[in-house]
Design an enzyme around this catalytic site. Structure first.
Site, short mmCIF file in Angstrom:
data_model
loop_
_atom_site.label_atom_id
_atom_site.label_comp_id
_atom_site.label_asym_id
_atom_site.label_seq_id
_atom_site.Cartn_x
_atom_site.Cartn_y
_atom_site.Cartn_z
N LYS A 107 0.86 -1.18 0.00
CA LYS A 107 0.00 0.00 0.00
C LYS A 107 0.89 1.22 0.00
O LYS A 107 2.03 1.15 0.48
CB LYS A 107 -0.89 0.02 1.25
CG LYS A 107 -2.16 0.80 1.05
CD LYS A 107 -3.12 -0.01 0.21
CE LYS A 107 -4.54 0.46 0.28
NZ LYS A 107 -5.44 -0.62 -0.17
N1 GLU Z 1 -6.97 -0.29 -3.40
C1 GLU Z 1 -7.70 -1.47 -3.74
C2 GLU Z 1 -7.78 -2.40 -2.54
O1 GLU Z 1 -7.65 -1.99 -1.43
C3 GLU Z 1 -7.20 -2.13 -5.01
C4 GLU Z 1 -5.78 -2.57 -4.99
C5 GLU Z 1 -5.31 -3.05 -6.36
O2 GLU Z 1 -6.09 -3.09 -7.28
O3 GLU Z 1 -4.11 -3.36 -6.45
O4 GLU Z 1 -8.04 -3.57 -2.67
#
Ligand code: GLU
Length: 418
Positions: A107
């Site tokens: 993240k």
């Molecule tokens: N931000 C989204 C999540 O928390 C998508 C992450 C992604 O597609 O890599 O799952």
């Protein structure tokens, strides 16, 4: 792991410890699984439109590298902090493993309120942040995607900045891009549609008819608005929605098409005609069939979990329910929880499809994307439900157990280097 100290990181660790107890993991294995592999904190200086320079703080945390490159979104929000990003990265690990994707979790984020920046400032911030991540991200290393406060345009700037640096186009470095730049059909809608699919699937399991059913959505952003529309298409009445500025309620159901027009013009659901205003806290307590928290973490707490009046809690957000609230909900058989790492997994699943399409330079139709998405969600839902019923454990503990166990087994099989 003091540097990660944050209530959200503590919460992710508490959840993990419950799973580790259930799986009987040794102390050494617990430490290996919990500790984020590596983190980057960068000062991100940006020239503002008025000629001044502002230094923002950017983060990226990669939780584990055992199963492939890391994967996860980029968040632009004023409260972004290292510990929060680390918790979200850990949840991405268990989510990807639960869905059988060949990724570890990651993240990233910048502590900024994107609504306060001009378009040009947002572009400069994104490009400089990406520049700081060069060497830390890449299609075989770590693949960012949108999250709260970021979107396709921001992914396009990230892809462009990385590609200029590489000297050739590298679409696979981020997902959630515009379709014209190697994005996947269906990616934008994937998370919300997945939430609605699983809510519908749960209603079938519980024998609840769509006719007469209602939904309430906290957070009318990319996830919440698509989930609301999809639930409405399944026959549910959406009676309440909210955003960061407040909420609106109509017991006869909100007209979502008109609501979208209102939001496009006013940038908030607040003030929408033919509805009553409702505070964010009260919205969560509305009686409804499906409650979708699709905003920030730690919204359902010990203070309100006992008063929820939904039949299904479909977690569109990451980490919306605290462990204390979980303990209360586990004594409430009237509420069925679809835990975040399952419920909102549609986004990263279609991100995976986008990455595969980019690596192969071979693109799929929307029908194929959706078909494959629902098949993966269905498989994970059935596995989680079976484990939960068989072992008499919560859906969250079941989903997390499946995810953590896969990462644990992979770590044990690969061994410890050197
Ligand atoms: N931000 C989204 C999540 O928390 C998508 C992450 C992604 O597609 O890599 O799952």
């Amino acid at each position: 792991m003091n540097i990660y100290q944050h209530p959200t990181f503590e919460m992710a660790c508490q959840q993990f410890d419950l799973v580790a107890n259930r799986l009987g993991l040794s102390d050494a294995d617990r430490l290996r699984l919990k500790a984020p592999k590596r983190s980057l904190i960068a000062a991100v200086p940006v020239r503002m439109d008025d000629g001044s320079t502002h230094v923002f703080t950017g983060f990226r945390v990669q939780h584990h590298l055992t199963l492939g490159p890391t994967k996860g979104g980029i968040r632009y929000h004023p409260e972004v902090a290292l510990g929060e990003v680390a918790a979200l990265a850990m949840w991405m690990s268990w989510k990807c493993a639960l869905m059988g994707l060949p990724y570890g979790g990651a993240k990233g984020g910048v502590a900024v309120d994107p609504r306060k920046l001009s378009h040009a400032e947002l572009e400069r911030l994104t490009r400089r942040y990406t520049q700081e991540l060069i060497g830390f991200i890449g299609p075989h290393l770590d693949i960012p995607a949108p999250d709260l406060g970021t979107n396709e345009q921001i992914m396009a700037w990230m892809m462009d900045t990385f590609s200029v640096h590489a000297g050739h186009s590298v679409p696979g470095v981020v997902t959630g891009k515009p379709v014209g730049l190697g994005g996947s059909l269906g990616r934008r809608e994937a998370t919300g549609r997945g939430v609605a699919y699983l809510a519908g699937r749960t209603m079938d399991t519980l024998n609840l008819p769509a006719n007469g059913a209602t939904a309430v959505v906290q957070g009318y952003g990319n996830v919440g608005s698509v989930a609301a529309h999809s639930l409405a298409r399944q026959g549910l009445k959406v009676t309440g929605v909210s955003d960061a500025l407040g909420g609106v309620f109509n017991s006869r159901g909100l007209d979502l098409r008109q609501l979208d027009e209102w939001v496009a013009e006013h940038k908030t659901v607040v003030g929408f005609p033919e509805s009553e205003p409702i505070g964010g806290d009260a919205l969560l307590l509305l009686p409804c069939t499906v409650l979708v928290p699709a905003a920030l973490e730690r919204q359902i707490t010990a203070a309100n979990a006992g008063q929820l009046r939904c039949r299904i809690l479909a977690e569109g957000a990451n980490g919306p329910t605290t462990p204390e609230a979980d303990a209360i909900l586990s004594a409430r058989p009237d509420i069925f929880v679809i835990p975040d790492i399952l419920c909102n997994a549609g986004g990263v699943v279609v991100s995976y499809f986008e990455w595969v399409q980019d690596l192969q330079s071979f693109f799929w139709g929307e029908g194929e994307v959706m078909d494959r998405l629902f098949r993966l969600l269905e498989g994970a839902f059935v596995q989680t439900l079976n484990l939960s019923r068989h072992e008499q454990i919560s859906m969250r503990l079941a989903a997390l157990s499946l995810g953590v166990k896969r990462v644990w087994e992979a770590k044990v099989t690969r061994g410890l280097f050197p």
